[in-house]
Design an enzyme around this catalytic site. Structure first.
Site, mmCIF file in Angstrom:
data_model
loop_
_atom_site.group_PDB
_atom_site.id
_atom_site.type_symbol
_atom_site.label_atom_id
_atom_site.label_comp_id
_atom_site.label_asym_id
_atom_site.label_seq_id
_atom_site.Cartn_x
_atom_site.Cartn_y
_atom_site.Cartn_z
ATOM 1 N N ASP A 142 0.883 -1.307 -0.033
ATOM 2 C CA ASP A 142 0.041 0.017 0.060
ATOM 3 C C ASP A 142 0.733 1.298 0.041
ATOM 4 O OD1 ASP A 142 -2.249 2.135 0.836
ATOM 5 O OD2 ASP A 142 -3.242 0.405 1.163
ATOM 6 N N ASN A 143 0.532 2.294 -0.638
ATOM 7 C CA ASN A 143 1.142 3.522 -0.600
ATOM 8 C C ASN A 143 0.431 4.438 0.602
ATOM 9 O OD1 ASN A 143 -1.218 4.392 -1.636
ATOM 10 N ND2 ASN A 143 0.003 5.513 -3.394
ATOM 11 N N PHE A 180 -6.753 -4.587 -4.951
ATOM 12 C CA PHE A 180 -7.933 -3.585 -4.235
ATOM 13 C C PHE A 180 -7.418 -2.039 -4.675
ATOM 14 C CE2 PHE A 180 -7.967 -7.347 -1.433
ATOM 15 C CZ PHE A 180 -9.440 -7.563 -1.176
ATOM 16 N N SER A 188 -17.087 -3.101 -9.225
ATOM 17 C CA SER A 188 -17.936 -2.458 -8.591
ATOM 18 C C SER A 188 -19.197 -2.399 -9.488
ATOM 19 C CB SER A 188 -17.581 -0.810 -8.519
ATOM 20 O OG SER A 188 -18.896 -0.012 -8.038
ATOM 21 N N ALA A 189 -20.404 -2.458 -8.603
ATOM 22 C CA ALA A 189 -21.826 -2.340 -9.378
ATOM 23 C C ALA A 189 -21.835 -1.081 -10.169
ATOM 24 C CB ALA A 189 -22.575 -2.374 -8.419
ATOM 25 N N TYR A 243 -14.809 7.606 -12.531
ATOM 26 C CA TYR A 243 -14.347 6.377 -11.631
ATOM 27 C C TYR A 243 -14.987 5.110 -12.412
ATOM 28 C CZ TYR A 243 -15.087 3.028 -7.975
ATOM 29 O OH TYR A 243 -14.848 1.925 -7.247
ATOM 30 N N LYS A 288 -13.089 1.550 -14.002
ATOM 31 C CA LYS A 288 -13.523 0.257 -13.646
ATOM 32 C C LYS A 288 -13.692 -0.706 -14.880
ATOM 33 C CE LYS A 288 -12.786 0.217 -9.101
ATOM 34 N NZ LYS A 288 -11.397 -0.530 -8.538
ATOM 35 N N ASN A 309 -18.148 10.157 1.816
ATOM 36 C CA ASN A 309 -18.889 10.108 0.717
ATOM 37 C C ASN A 309 -20.080 9.135 0.671
ATOM 38 O OD1 ASN A 309 -17.550 12.120 -0.941
ATOM 39 N ND2 ASN A 309 -16.122 10.528 -1.037
ATOM 40 N N LEU A 344 -22.896 6.567 2.676
ATOM 41 C CA LEU A 344 -23.833 6.847 3.719
ATOM 42 C C LEU A 344 -23.243 6.448 5.004
ATOM 43 C CD1 LEU A 344 -26.717 7.195 4.376
ATOM 44 C CD2 LEU A 344 -27.227 4.954 3.780
ATOM 45 N N ASP A 374 -27.379 9.935 -9.107
ATOM 46 C CA ASP A 374 -27.808 8.563 -8.218
ATOM 47 C C ASP A 374 -29.043 8.091 -8.873
ATOM 48 O OD1 ASP A 374 -26.135 8.674 -6.258
ATOM 49 O OD2 ASP A 374 -27.548 9.622 -4.617
HETATM 50 P P1 NAD Z 1 -9.741 2.153 0.591
HETATM 51 O O1 NAD Z 1 -9.414 3.439 0.030
HETATM 52 O O2 NAD Z 1 -10.054 1.900 1.783
HETATM 53 O O3 NAD Z 1 -8.607 1.150 0.040
HETATM 54 C C1 NAD Z 1 -7.749 1.307 -1.156
HETATM 55 C C2 NAD Z 1 -6.219 1.366 -0.892
HETATM 56 O O4 NAD Z 1 -5.589 1.416 -1.464
HETATM 57 C C3 NAD Z 1 -5.980 2.371 0.217
HETATM 58 O O5 NAD Z 1 -5.241 1.889 1.219
HETATM 59 C C4 NAD Z 1 -4.877 3.112 -0.317
HETATM 60 O O6 NAD Z 1 -3.972 3.859 0.235
HETATM 61 C C5 NAD Z 1 -4.431 2.453 -1.508
HETATM 62 N N1 NAD Z 1 -4.010 2.949 -2.668
HETATM 63 C C6 NAD Z 1 -4.389 3.896 -3.564
HETATM 64 N N2 NAD Z 1 -3.986 4.212 -4.631
HETATM 65 C C7 NAD Z 1 -2.645 3.158 -4.490
HETATM 66 C C8 NAD Z 1 -1.318 3.037 -5.091
HETATM 67 N N3 NAD Z 1 -1.311 4.018 -6.282
HETATM 68 N N4 NAD Z 1 -0.377 2.311 -4.830
HETATM 69 C C9 NAD Z 1 -0.398 1.524 -3.755
HETATM 70 N N5 NAD Z 1 -1.893 1.555 -2.867
HETATM 71 C C10 NAD Z 1 -2.729 2.453 -3.417
HETATM 72 O O7 NAD Z 1 -11.183 1.527 -0.524
HETATM 73 P P2 NAD Z 1 -11.936 0.064 -0.403
HETATM 74 O O8 NAD Z 1 -13.225 0.810 0.066
HETATM 75 O O9 NAD Z 1 -11.123 -0.711 0.623
HETATM 76 O O10 NAD Z 1 -11.865 -0.169 -1.740
HETATM 77 C C11 NAD Z 1 -11.057 -1.365 -2.317
HETATM 78 C C12 NAD Z 1 -11.335 -1.367 -3.629
HETATM 79 O O11 NAD Z 1 -12.687 -1.793 -3.902
HETATM 80 C C13 NAD Z 1 -11.292 -0.102 -4.648
HETATM 81 O O12 NAD Z 1 -10.433 -0.466 -5.887
HETATM 82 C C14 NAD Z 1 -12.470 0.258 -4.788
HETATM 83 O O13 NAD Z 1 -12.579 0.912 -6.037
HETATM 84 C C15 NAD Z 1 -13.318 -1.073 -4.896
HETATM 85 N N6 NAD Z 1 -14.820 -0.766 -4.617
HETATM 86 C C16 NAD Z 1 -14.893 -0.359 -3.364
HETATM 87 C C17 NAD Z 1 -16.275 -0.092 -2.975
HETATM 88 C C18 NAD Z 1 -16.954 0.659 -1.658
HETATM 89 O O14 NAD Z 1 -17.853 1.052 -1.573
HETATM 90 N N7 NAD Z 1 -15.908 0.756 -0.558
HETATM 91 C C19 NAD Z 1 -17.183 -0.560 -3.941
HETATM 92 C C20 NAD Z 1 -16.960 -1.154 -5.129
HETATM 93 C C21 NAD Z 1 -15.572 -1.277 -5.460
HETATM 94 C C1 WQD Z 2 -25.954 5.028 -0.888
HETATM 95 C C2 WQD Z 2 -27.461 5.774 -0.766
HETATM 96 C C3 WQD Z 2 -27.447 7.939 -1.441
HETATM 97 C C4 WQD Z 2 -24.810 9.798 1.446
HETATM 98 C C5 WQD Z 2 -21.031 4.365 -4.239
HETATM 99 C C6 WQD Z 2 -20.447 4.501 -5.416
HETATM 100 C C7 WQD Z 2 -20.095 3.006 -6.059
HETATM 101 C C8 WQD Z 2 -19.676 2.104 -4.920
HETATM 102 C C9 WQD Z 2 -20.486 2.468 -3.648
HETATM 103 C C10 WQD Z 2 -17.245 2.105 -5.389
HETATM 104 C C11 WQD Z 2 -27.657 6.418 -1.752
HETATM 105 C C12 WQD Z 2 -27.776 8.162 0.061
HETATM 106 C C13 WQD Z 2 -25.384 8.872 0.698
HETATM 107 C C14 WQD Z 2 -25.342 10.845 2.203
HETATM 108 C C15 WQD Z 2 -27.378 10.020 1.519
HETATM 109 N N1 WQD Z 2 -18.442 2.505 -4.749
HETATM 110 N N2 WQD Z 2 -26.901 8.904 0.735
HETATM 111 N N3 WQD Z 2 -26.670 10.866 2.240
HETATM 112 O O1 WQD Z 2 -24.020 5.919 -4.260
HETATM 113 O O2 WQD Z 2 -24.892 3.685 -3.736
HETATM 114 O O3 WQD Z 2 -22.582 4.003 -4.375
HETATM 115 O O4 WQD Z 2 -20.390 3.721 -3.139
HETATM 116 O O5 WQD Z 2 -17.341 1.529 -6.278
HETATM 117 O O6 WQD Z 2 -19.568 3.268 -7.035
HETATM 118 O O7 WQD Z 2 -21.201 5.243 -6.454
HETATM 119 O O8 WQD Z 2 -23.638 4.562 -2.194
HETATM 120 O O9 WQD Z 2 -23.073 5.173 0.356
HETATM 121 O O10 WQD Z 2 -22.753 6.958 -1.338
HETATM 122 O O11 WQD Z 2 -25.091 5.834 -1.165
HETATM 123 O O12 WQD Z 2 -28.623 10.041 1.450
HETATM 124 O O13 WQD Z 2 -24.735 11.661 2.727
HETATM 125 O O14 WQD Z 2 -27.327 6.740 0.484
HETATM 126 O O15 WQD Z 2 -28.134 8.916 -2.148
HETATM 127 O O16 WQD Z 2 -29.251 6.361 -2.081
HETATM 128 P P1 WQD Z 2 -23.589 4.705 -3.806
HETATM 129 P P2 WQD Z 2 -23.431 5.687 -1.110
#
Ligand code: NAD
Ligand code: WQD
Length: 337
Positions: A31-32, A80, A124-125, A148, A152, A197, A199, A295
């Site tokens: 990780d960075n 990740f 991601s969905a 973003y 993906k 960002n 919920l 949304d």
């Molecule tokens: P996170 O930010 O907690 O984890 C990502 C990690 O990657 C962090 O620790 C960050 O420091 C590290 N990182 C970023 N850029 C880097 C680089 N260039 N080199 C090395 N390390 C780096 O996020 P998360 O929620 O754990 O998400 C993990 C993965 O899952 C991501 O690819 C994200 O897009 C995907 N994802 C997350 C969600 C979500 O809602 N959390 C949903 C769908 C997909």
């Molecule tokens: C969930 C619900 C908001 C914050 C995002 C990314 C998606 C994936 C997951 C990475 C929605 C509502 C939210 C707030 C609110 N990430 N909300 N007030 O938008 O489904 O998905 O995270 O891949 O790509 O788009 O997740 O948690 O932001 O929102 O009312 O302050 O909560 O409108 O209905 P989302 P979220």
């Protein structure tokens, strides 16, 4: 197996590290620390009783990746690392393409040179774009509504091309729905830098008084109570999905496969708030505001493919999600005071 987790100090990776170590795998994190703290990897060690190495490196540094793979006898990678904030990606597309697309290219180059060809990718969905039907199955058309999501999609397509050209690769794409919650110990969880960002971390910070009130983005959607509906999946269930995905891709004969990881059911924003208040005995002040641009009304997964091909099914409900999110928030506050 020696498994390298890129982004290994992050939210989902740290929980996956616990699941993999508990399943008998040897885990190495890289990780960075752009969006995480090294301490989280130490805490994974505390939970599992295994010291987990953390390599401080950037995935765009191909030489560092090669060295990590060789030094630690890595046989598979779960990728990740990346940037994940939709709004930020609109403002800073170059950073997103650089980190997510160039970073992944750097990773697969390093893997190819080292002849390590088993890869699980965090997708991601969001790649389903505007849902044409629900639940979303893996054959639903893909599209992107922001940079973003486009990163993906680009990476998914790049990985499909790589697996097509060289069927020795074993690449699993996991499309997460909405990961929430924390490890039951409260030691690891989601602690984003800056204002959240998403919920659930926003609710946690309102409940603990770190933020004043939650803005609920719209109550005029075509859903039962008018607020947005999402498929929230407990992060420890999601972590188990990686163990299952890695096993299925590694032992199967397909070079490339895609699986949804969700629960198959949706909850509205108001349902999540009510559950958080009820289960944790706290109050979450909120106000209804305008819809957030981009949304959708509702988004939830078809989990049939993951169930039949991975034997994976999420087991934890909203109660465990909100309970563990709050436990983590309280432990975090206690350790920072
Ligand atoms: P996170 O930010 O907690 O984890 C990502 C990690 O990657 C962090 O620790 C960050 O420091 C590290 N990182 C970023 N850029 C880097 C680089 N260039 N080199 C090395 N390390 C780096 O996020 P998360 O929620 O754990 O998400 C993990 C993965 O899952 C991501 O690819 C994200 O897009 C995907 N994802 C997350 C969600 C979500 O809602 N959390 C949903 C769908 C997909
Ligand atoms: C969930 C619900 C908001 C914050 C995002 C990314 C998606 C994936 C997951 C990475 C929605 C509502 C939210 C707030 C609110 N990430 N909300 N007030 O938008 O489904 O998905 O995270 O891949 O790509 O788009 O997740 O948690 O932001 O929102 O009312 O302050 O909560 O409108 O209905 P989302 P979220």
């Amino acid at each position: 197996m020696g498994i390298l987790l890129t982004g290994g100090a992050g939210y989902i990776a740290s929980h996956t590290a616990v699941a993999l170590a508990s399943a008998g795998h040897r885990v190495v994190c890289l990780d960075n620390l752009l969006n995480s703290r090294a301490e989280m990897v130490e805490r994974v060690g505390d939970i599992t009783g295994q010291a987990i190495p953390l390599i401080l490196a950037d995935i765009r540094d191909t030489d560092a990746l090669q060295q990590a793979i060789r030094d630690h006898g890595i046989t598979a990678v779960i990728h990740f690392a990346g940037l994940k904030a939709v709004g930020e990606s609109v403002a800073w597309p170059i950073a997103y393409y650089d980190n997510n697309v160039r970073g992944t290219l750097s990773l697969v180059e390093a893997m190819a040179v080292c002849n390590v060809k088993t890869l699980v990718f965090s997708s991601s969905a969001t790649v389903y774009g505007l849902p044409l039907y629900l639940p979303l199955d893996e054959s639903h058309p893909t599209s992107a509504t922001n940079p973003y999501g486009r990163t993906k999609l680009m990476v998914e397509e790049m990985l499909a091309d790589i697996a097509h050209a060289d069927p020795d690769w074993r690449i699993a794409v996991l499309r997460y729905f909405n990961p929430v919650g924390a490890h039951p110990s409260g030691l690891i969880g989601e602690d984003p830098h800056g204002t959240p960002n998403n919920l659930m971390p926003y609710i946690s910070r309102v409940a603990s008084g770190r933020l004043q009130e939650l803005s609920v983005y719209g109550d005029d959607y075509e859903t039962a109570d008018g607020t947005g509906v999402r498929d929230y999946i407990h992060v420890t269930d999601l972590a188990q999905g990686h163990v299952a995905g890695l096993r299925a891709i590694g032992t199967g004969d397909r070079p490339f496969a895609i699986w949804n990881l969700g629960t198959g059911r949706g909850h509205s924003v108001l349902e999540v708030i009510a559950a958080f208040e009820r289960v944790n005995g706290v109050s979450v002040p909120y106000r209804i505001v305008a819809r957030r641009p981009g949304d959708v009304a509702a988004c939830y997964a078809s989990v049939d493919k993951a169930r039949s091909e991975l034997g994976f099914e999420a087991s934890l409900g909203l109660q465990e999600m909100v309970g563990s999110a709050w436990r983590f928030e309280r432990m975090l506050r206690a350790s920072n005071t």
